[in-house]
Design an enzyme around this catalytic site. Structure first.
Site, PDB file in Angstrom:
ATOM      1  N   ASP A 240       0.845  -1.212   0.000  1.00 32.73           N
ATOM      2  CA  ASP A 240       0.000   0.000   0.000  1.00 32.73           C
ATOM      3  C   ASP A 240       0.875   1.256   0.000  1.00 32.73           C
ATOM      4  OD1 ASP A 240      -1.418  -2.251   1.689  1.00 32.73           O
ATOM      5  OD2 ASP A 240      -3.061  -0.953   1.095  1.00 32.73           O
TER       6      ASP A 240
ATOM      7  N   THR B 277      -7.228  -4.523   0.514  1.00 30.94           N
ATOM      8  CA  THR B 277      -5.980  -4.991   1.142  1.00 30.94           C
ATOM      9  C   THR B 277      -6.201  -6.337   1.827  1.00 30.94           C
ATOM     10  OG1 THR B 277      -5.312  -2.709   1.502  1.00 30.94           O
ATOM     11  CG2 THR B 277      -4.164  -4.366   2.792  1.00 30.94           C
TER      12      THR B 277
HETATM   13  N1  LIG Z   1     -16.558  -1.362   7.948  1.00 27.49           N
HETATM   14  C1  LIG Z   1     -16.511  -1.066   6.657  1.00 27.49           C
HETATM   15  N2  LIG Z   1     -17.623  -0.842   5.968  1.00 27.49           N
HETATM   16  C2  LIG Z   1     -17.555  -0.563   4.636  1.00 27.49           C
HETATM   17  N3  LIG Z   1     -16.401  -0.485   3.942  1.00 27.49           N
HETATM   18  C3  LIG Z   1     -15.284  -0.664   4.635  1.00 27.49           C
HETATM   19  C4  LIG Z   1     -15.272  -0.980   5.984  1.00 27.49           C
HETATM   20  N4  LIG Z   1     -13.998  -1.130   6.376  1.00 27.49           N
HETATM   21  C5  LIG Z   1     -13.250  -0.900   5.298  1.00 27.49           C
HETATM   22  N5  LIG Z   1     -14.014  -0.608   4.263  1.00 27.49           N
HETATM   23  C6  LIG Z   1     -13.552  -0.219   2.946  1.00 27.49           C
HETATM   24  O1  LIG Z   1     -13.936  -1.146   1.998  1.00 27.49           O
HETATM   25  C7  LIG Z   1     -12.835  -1.426   1.168  1.00 27.49           C
HETATM   26  C8  LIG Z   1     -12.834  -2.833   0.840  1.00 27.49           C
HETATM   27  O2  LIG Z   1     -13.849  -2.912  -0.008  1.00 27.49           O
HETATM   28  P1  LIG Z   1     -14.168  -4.310  -0.559  1.00 27.49           P
HETATM   29  O3  LIG Z   1     -15.129  -4.124  -1.658  1.00 27.49           O
HETATM   30  O4  LIG Z   1     -12.900  -5.037  -0.816  1.00 27.49           O
HETATM   31  O5  LIG Z   1     -14.891  -4.944   0.669  1.00 27.49           O
HETATM   32  S1  LIG Z   1     -14.550  -6.358   1.135  1.00 27.49           S
HETATM   33  O6  LIG Z   1     -13.109  -6.297   1.653  1.00 27.49           O
HETATM   34  O7  LIG Z   1     -14.728  -7.202  -0.074  1.00 27.49           O
HETATM   35  O8  LIG Z   1     -15.507  -6.658   2.221  1.00 27.49           O
HETATM   36  C9  LIG Z   1     -11.616  -1.150   1.926  1.00 27.49           C
HETATM   37  O9  LIG Z   1     -10.692  -0.627   1.013  1.00 27.49           O
HETATM   38  P2  LIG Z   1      -9.129  -0.974   1.258  1.00 27.49           P
HETATM   39  O10 LIG Z   1      -8.824  -0.441   2.631  1.00 27.49           O
HETATM   40  O11 LIG Z   1      -8.479  -0.189   0.170  1.00 27.49           O
HETATM   41  O12 LIG Z   1      -8.992  -2.436   1.165  1.00 27.49           O
HETATM   42  C10 LIG Z   1     -12.067  -0.129   2.951  1.00 27.49           C
HETATM   43  O13 LIG Z   1     -11.741   1.179   2.533  1.00 27.49           O
HETATM   44 MG   LIG Z   2      -6.675   0.642   0.039  1.00 26.18          MG
HETATM   45 MG   LIG Z   3      -7.402   0.261   3.474  1.00 26.19          MG
END
Ligand SMILES: Nc1ncnc2c1ncn2[C@@H]1O[C@H](COP(=O)(O)OS(=O)(=O)O)[C@@H](OP(=O)(O)O)[C@H]1O
Ligand SMILES: [Mg+2]
Ligand SMILES: [Mg+2]
Ligand SMILES: [Mg+2]
Length: 381
Positions: free
Chosen positions: A52, A149
């Protein structure tokens, strides 16, 4: 000419996302097997890794170098808070080494390397300068260096997401999807993905087996997909680019829905109820990251819904690149009230109405919005 507008920005964005994808691919196996010392947890308990930070530093340096640092405003997910802690020296060293290794390969993508390796403060500055406030005026690059991530550290789907927002509208979007090859069957969940990929290993010569980089420019009516740049191959346009288009399926019985993997990130039972009420019968595909947007744009799925818990504020970097690619591929992206997402109010999608609905077409979209309207009061969201 209108057609030339953003051409240079899109060119550089596609090149640097290819660079970032190769960086992540080199790291993912190591991070999956080495476990936690290359993965940190942030204050919101979400993971952040050497990848990242390294992607953010690399993209920040390349954009600043190419357009002039005084002309580049970047809003990105990561900061240097964790790296600035006393016990992070080895992590910082790993990031600096990763960034310099990646930047040394810039000429392969038709970009310039720094005249000498960056030192620690230059790398940390490249990361920390991505703290623009954004807003309704001017140009802002929006970067999620590793979206999903969680998927990345689990050896599964993730995306490198870079977009350009101008006067509050997303004008270009690039999604690097290193683990999302042409073959649709690999989109499904973790086990099947590895099970299928293990049959493909050693890495297939067919570059389409390994992943893709997707991109679009607002108003072009086109969304494109290229294979990754593998081995000693150099990036040369058009790099076998192919047009992609959303699915023409608008019969809910035949439609496929995708949604976040983590039920903490989206209410699976609510979206299951919505899907069933409009007549969807296929099991939802649970996929990490904006690969879900990529799947809709490529026609591998017809619907993506995300209903985070009340109070969660969606970040613009989690959606910007995916929105313009889906829309230029012929799809529809709105909040649950049917309004477009608003990228003009800083790092968050302010005013988002309950959730996000991404569809391959207006017919299915309208059915979902009506279903949300009909079922919301009975939901406990
Ligand atoms: N609690 C909660 N509710 C909603 N969304 C959240 C939450 N926590 C994190 N995030 C954000 O969601 C990103 C991951 O999205 P995804 O589509 O990969 O969701 S998942 O990991 O498949 O559940 C993820 O992006 P990355 O951090 O870049 O992975 C987060 O920004
Ligand atoms: Mg990210
Ligand atoms: Mg993230
Ligand atoms: Mg993200």
């Amino acid at each position: 000419m209108e057609g030339e507008k953003y051409a240079k920005e899109l060119d550089v964005a596609v090149r640097v996302v290819h660079m970032a994808c190769s960086l992540c691919q080199r790291l993912q196996q190591g991070i999956v097997s080495a476990g936690s010392d290359l993965v940190k947890s942030k204050e919101d308990d979400s993971p952040v890794t050497v990848a990242d930070w390294s992607v953010q530093a690399t993209v920040s340096w390349i954009l600043s170098e190419f357009f002039g640092s005084q002309n580049v405003s970047i809003i990105a997910e990561e900061d240097v808070q964790t790296l600035s802690k006393a016990d992070s020296a080895s992590l910082v060293e790993a990031v600096v080494n990763t960034v310099n290794e990646c930047l040394s390969g810039a000429p392969k993508y038709g970009l310039k390397s720094p005249p000498r390796a960056l030192n620690t403060s230059q790398v940390l500055e490249a990361i920390s300068r991505c703290n623009s406030a954004g807003g309704p005026k001017g140009r802002h690059w929006v970067l999620d260096p590793v979206d999903g991530t969680l998927g990345f550290v689990r050896g599964d789907q993730y995306a490198v997401a870079l977009a350009l927002v101008e006067d509050g509208k997303v004008v270009i979007g690039v999604l690097g999807c290193p683990n999302y090859p042409m073959k649709k069957e690999l989109l499904s969940y973790h086990y099947q993905y590895h099970e299928t990929m293990s049959r493909l290993s050693p890495p297939s010569d067919d570059m389409w087996e390994r992943g893709c980089v997707m991109y679009a420019k607002r108003g072009s009516g086109e969304a494109w997909m290229q294979p990754p740049i593998l081995g000693d191959k150099k990036f040369v346009w058009p790099n076998s680019a192919r047009l992609v288009r959303v699915s023409s399926i608008d019969d809910p019985k035949l439609a496929t829905c995708c949604e976040p993997v983590e039920k903490a990130n989206s209410d699976h039972s609510f979206t299951a109820g919505l899907a069933h009420s409009v007549g969807l019968r296929n099991q939802p595909l649970r996929v990490y990251s904006m690969v879900k947007y990529a799947a809709i744009a490529r026609g591998d799925a017809e619907l993506f819904m995300k209903f985070a818990r009340t109070g969660y504020k969606e970040k613009i970097w989690d959606h910007a690149a995916g929105v313009v690619i889906v829309e230029e591929a012929g799809g529809v992206v709105t909040d649950a009230g049917g309004r477009p997402l608003d990228f003009s109010k800083g790092p968050y999608l302010e005013g988002l109405d309950r959730g996000i609905v991404v569809c391959s077409g207006a017919t299915l979209h309208e059915k979902i919005i009506d279903a949300v309207y009909a079922s919301w009061d009975s939901s406990n969201l």
